[in-house]
Design an enzyme around this catalytic site. Structure first.
Site, short mmCIF file in Angstrom:
data_model
loop_
_atom_site.label_atom_id
_atom_site.label_comp_id
_atom_site.label_asym_id
_atom_site.label_seq_id
_atom_site.Cartn_x
_atom_site.Cartn_y
_atom_site.Cartn_z
N LYS A 1 0.37 -1.34 0.33
CA LYS A 1 -0.54 -0.01 0.32
C LYS A 1 1.33 1.50 -0.27
O LYS A 1 0.48 2.61 -0.55
CB LYS A 1 -0.81 0.07 1.45
CG LYS A 1 -1.94 -0.79 1.09
CD LYS A 1 -2.66 -0.71 -0.12
CE LYS A 1 -3.67 -1.50 -0.29
NZ LYS A 1 -4.12 -1.96 -1.33
N1 PMP Z 1 -3.30 -7.76 1.41
C1 PMP Z 1 -3.72 -6.96 2.19
C2 PMP Z 1 -2.96 -7.35 3.89
C3 PMP Z 1 -3.97 -5.53 1.65
O1 PMP Z 1 -4.51 -5.18 3.02
C4 PMP Z 1 -4.88 -5.91 0.71
C5 PMP Z 1 -5.47 -4.84 0.59
N2 PMP Z 1 -6.76 -4.89 0.77
C6 PMP Z 1 -4.78 -6.67 -0.21
C7 PMP Z 1 -3.88 -8.15 0.40
C8 PMP Z 1 -5.45 -6.61 -1.92
O2 PMP Z 1 -4.20 -5.80 -2.42
P1 PMP Z 1 -5.66 -4.65 -3.46
O3 PMP Z 1 -6.62 -3.70 -2.80
O4 PMP Z 1 -4.55 -4.45 -4.33
O5 PMP Z 1 -6.61 -6.15 -4.15
#
Ligand code: PMP
Length: 344
Positions: free
Chosen positions: A48
């Protein structure tokens, strides 16, 4: 800015360029080579960081943000932490509207990173004025010059990965990647990375990881929103009860669903076998690899990249707590607790 003698100007210079690490033991019975993109090496310990930095810098380029302005988001998770970190370095106020379900640890962590945290009641509907969505929207409309990141509905979330994660993986695999396997929450990671990789080689297969209890896989297959798919589950950051605009379903070939229990055990197995201490969704992604391998998806010459989104340290009171695992009923005769500690 130029770097001298391996000194970084600040932590933001460390966002991205995470390592690709070959998996050796956990995949030893499977056909193909497997590589983990370990996003815990970002300074905020998750993928993130990429979207927080990219979206904020795009707003700066458009002249929307000036020093002292406010950045708003609705998460107590990794995105909140990353936005708080970027805000500190760049001199913005960070406001996070979070659910009262968020653990006190998480709220303390965000406050430590300088964020102003609004704790909003969890058990009200999304359109209730007290919900964290509505509080964030109201604060955004009241604060002139504020930016609302809105990661589930922001196309820049996809672009962040199109311009960083995708090119990194292409370069690191010297264009040899055959499959990408990644969890889908907002969908930004898988969509942006897949879009870039498929533009280089349309034959690359992209497989998303979804949770039982989430509508995403069914929506991908039918393009219909099926409420019956929705029920509570434990993995955080994976799957959703709505269709995020930050997911580009056309660049994803298939989805695999994984259970809370198997993902938790696989996360622990990753630590034991590969020495990679990653988050719960990394266990989910690895669990998907197991299922796909068993289904005969990969061939001997395939090169599979798996994204591990964050670090294990954020899950000490969950997946890495024997008590939590036991409380969930996740221990049985096959999968037991971690080794006992020895008391002197
Ligand atoms: N794993 C974790 C621990 C996350 O915080 C997130 C984000 N919500 C994701 C996977 C998935 O990533 P994305 O939001 O880019 O699909």
């Amino acid at each position: 800015m130029e770097q001298k003698n391996h000194v970084y100007n600040n932590v933001l210079d460390l966002v991205g360029n995470t390592p690709l690490v070959k998996l050796n033991r956990i995949t030893s019975q499977f056909k193909g080579d497997f590589y983990a993109k370990v996003e815990a090496f970002n300074p905020g310990q998750s993928s993130k960081d990429r979207i927080a930095l990219y979206i904020i810098e795009q707003a700066e380029k458009k002249g929307i943000l000036s020093p002292g302005d406010t950045i708003i988001e609705t998460t107590s998770g990794n995105t909140g932490f990353s936005i708080a970190m970027v805000s500190i370095i760049k001199g913005y106020e960070c406001v996070l509207a979070v659910s009262s379900k968020s653990s006190p640890d998480k709220i303390d962590m965000l406050k430590t990173m300088g964020a102003k945290v609004y704790v909003c009641p969890a058990h009200v509907s999304a359109d209730d004025p007290r919900s964290y969505y509505e509080v964030a929207k109201r604060l955004h409309s009241e604060m002139k010059g504020s930016v609302y990141i809105n990661q589930y509905f922001n196309q820049l979330n996809i672009d962040a990965h199109y311009y960083s994660t995708g090119p990194e993986i292409w370069k690191q695999t010297e264009g040899q990647i055959t499959h990408l396997v990644a969890c889908s929450g907002t969908g930004g990671t898988i969509s942006g990375t897949a879009k870039y990789l498929k533009a280089q080689n349309p034959n690359i297969k992209v497989i998303g990881v979804d949770a039982f209890g989430s509508v995403i896989k069914k929506y991908h297959a039918t393009r219909e929103f099926d409420e019956k798919e929705i029920y509570p589950y434990r993995i955080e950051g994976l799957g959703k009860n709505l269709i995020p605009a930050a997911t580009d379903f056309d660049v994803i070939d298939d989805f695999v669903k994984v259970t809370d229990e198997e993902s938790a055990h696989t996360a622990r197995e990753l630590a034991r076998t590969e020495g990679i201490f990653a988050g719960y969704t990394s266990g989910a992604a690895m669990q998907a690899i197991k299922q796909l391998s068993e289904a005969g998806t990969f061939g001997e010459n395939d090169k599979v990249v798996i994204i591990f989104p964050d670090h294990g340290a954020r899950y000490m009171s969950k997946v890495y707590s024997d008590k939590w695992m036991s409380d969930q009923g996740f221990f049985d005769s096959v999968n037991g607790a971690a080794a006992e500690s020895i008391q002197y």
